[in-house]
Design a protein around this motif. Structure first.
Motif, PDB file in Angstrom:
ATOM      1  N   ALA A   1      -4.830   6.568  -4.577  1.00 27.31           N
ATOM      2  CA  ALA A   1      -4.016   5.362  -4.442  1.00 27.31           C
ATOM      3  C   ALA A   1      -4.787   4.191  -3.843  1.00 27.31           C
ATOM      4  O   ALA A   1      -4.189   3.271  -3.305  1.00 27.31           O
ATOM      5  CB  ALA A   1      -2.776   5.658  -3.602  1.00 27.31           C
ATOM      6  N   GLY A   2      -6.103   4.210  -3.946  1.00 31.76           N
ATOM      7  CA  GLY A   2      -6.891   3.098  -3.409  1.00 31.76           C
ATOM      8  C   GLY A   2      -8.101   3.574  -2.640  1.00 31.76           C
ATOM      9  O   GLY A   2      -8.740   4.561  -3.006  1.00 31.76           O
ATOM     10  N   GLU A   3      -8.378   2.902  -1.553  1.00 32.70           N
ATOM     11  CA  GLU A   3      -9.582   3.207  -0.778  1.00 32.70           C
ATOM     12  C   GLU A   3      -9.305   4.106   0.413  1.00 32.70           C
ATOM     13  O   GLU A   3     -10.213   4.380   1.200  1.00 32.70           O
ATOM     14  CB  GLU A   3     -10.222   1.886  -0.300  1.00 32.70           C
ATOM     15  N   THR A   4      -8.058   4.551   0.568  1.00 33.05           N
ATOM     16  CA  THR A   4      -7.688   5.356   1.731  1.00 33.05           C
ATOM     17  C   THR A   4      -7.090   6.686   1.297  1.00 33.05           C
ATOM     18  O   THR A   4      -6.223   6.736   0.420  1.00 33.05           O
ATOM     19  CB  THR A   4      -6.666   4.595   2.606  1.00 33.05           C
TER      20      THR A   4
ATOM     21  N   ALA B   1       0.829  -1.208   0.000  1.00 34.94           N
ATOM     22  CA  ALA B   1       0.000   0.000   0.000  1.00 34.94           C
ATOM     23  C   ALA B   1       0.863   1.258   0.000  1.00 34.94           C
ATOM     24  O   ALA B   1       0.512   2.272  -0.623  1.00 34.94           O
ATOM     25  CB  ALA B   1      -0.936  -0.010   1.214  1.00 34.94           C
TER      26      ALA B   1
ATOM     27  N   GLU C   1       2.042   1.937  -3.488  1.00 33.48           N
ATOM     28  CA  GLU C   1       0.922   2.440  -4.291  1.00 33.48           C
ATOM     29  C   GLU C   1       0.799   3.951  -4.124  1.00 33.48           C
ATOM     30  O   GLU C   1       0.613   4.691  -5.098  1.00 33.48           O
ATOM     31  CB  GLU C   1      -0.385   1.754  -3.870  1.00 33.48           C
TER      32      GLU C   1
ATOM     33  N   GLN D   1      -8.143   6.242 -13.024  1.00 34.06           N
ATOM     34  CA  GLN D   1      -7.763   5.655 -11.742  1.00 34.06           C
ATOM     35  C   GLN D   1      -8.905   5.753 -10.735  1.00 34.06           C
ATOM     36  O   GLN D   1      -9.180   4.820  -9.973  1.00 34.06           O
ATOM     37  CB  GLN D   1      -6.513   6.358 -11.200  1.00 34.06           C
TER      38      GLN D   1
ATOM     39  N   ASN E   1     -11.404   3.449  -7.865  1.00 31.99           N
ATOM     40  CA  ASN E   1     -10.815   3.703  -6.552  1.00 31.99           C
ATOM     41  C   ASN E   1     -11.467   4.928  -5.934  1.00 31.99           C
ATOM     42  O   ASN E   1     -11.714   5.925  -6.625  1.00 31.99           O
ATOM     43  CB  ASN E   1      -9.313   3.941  -6.656  1.00 31.99           C
TER      44      ASN E   1
END
Length: 234
Positions: A158-161, A96, A99, A150, A154
């Protein structure tokens, strides 16, 4: 024992806002010192000691990693430092973490330089060069497209956070109109952008020093920012 305030040498630009927002998000005490880049404050000897590239922002933390003061320049490096200091907004796990770091580098190497050039040739260049305007306006749209894609899968960059990648990219997109962008063409990015803009810490961060900034209109300011002063030996 309370944390001693971090000294932030900055100006209300996208790179400056990154650090203002980060400090607000982390809840760290800080003192903002204006470095008026239109008047040439960035070339003063005291500032060059902590920012040899004569660019804002820079920080001095009286309580560095070894308990001694540390000074840092380059906004991306400062974000990583503050994340490490607080344990916030940069994941501890390797996968993570990388990422987030790749998208931070995407901002530092692409979004900032390319959108900065789009601003320059669309707004500040003394002559309108069609090739340059098209080149950087098209690159701006390409980068917006990369971000939009992106964000299609998402919640955050950089993702879910929420992370320092979001903090790094957001300020550069606040002037989307000046970059020749129609935000509605990037619906996933627009939704993300509006969500970030609504965060209380972000709203506080973008106000830091904002009342001091004036439009760049004079020849002297243009010369300091873009002319021979920038290339002189300091």
């Amino acid at each position: 024992m309370p944390q001693a305030p971090i000294d932030v040498y900055s100006w209300p630009t996208p790179n400056g806002h990154k650090i203002h927002i980060m400090l607000e998000e982390c809840g760290l005490p800080y003192r903002a010192h204006p470095v008026n880049i239109g008047k040439g404050d960035q070339f003063e000897a005291g500032f060059l000691k902590i920012s040899p590239n004569n660019k804002i922002p820079a920080i001095t933390d009286p309580e560095g990693p070894d308990g001694k003061p540390i000074s840092l320049f380059e906004s991306g490096a400062i974000l990583v430092y503050l994340a490490g200091k607080t344990g916030q907004l940069l994941p501890a796990g390797d996968r993570a973490r990388y990422e987030v770091l790749q998208w931070l580098m995407f901002q530092m190497g692409g979004v900032g330089p390319m959108l900065g050039q789009a601003h320059h040739f669309r707004l500040y260049a003394p002559e309108k060069i069609a090739y340059a305007i098209d080149r950087y306006s098209n690159e701006a749209r390409r980068l917006y497209g990369v971000i939009d894609k992106q964000l299609a899968s998402n919640r955050f960059i950089a993702g879910e956070t929420y992370s320092i990648a979001d903090i790094a990219i957001f300020p550069w997109l606040r002037s989307w109109e000046n970059q020749g962008i129609v935000l509605n063409e990037f619906p996933h990015l627009k939704k993300w952008f509006e969500g970030i803009a609504a965060r209380p810490a972000v709203q506080r961060g973008v106000k830091v020093l904002a009342d001091l900034r004036q439009p760049i209109t004079g020849d002297k300011e243009r010369e300091i920012l873009f002319g021979k002063t920038q290339y002189a030996k300091h």
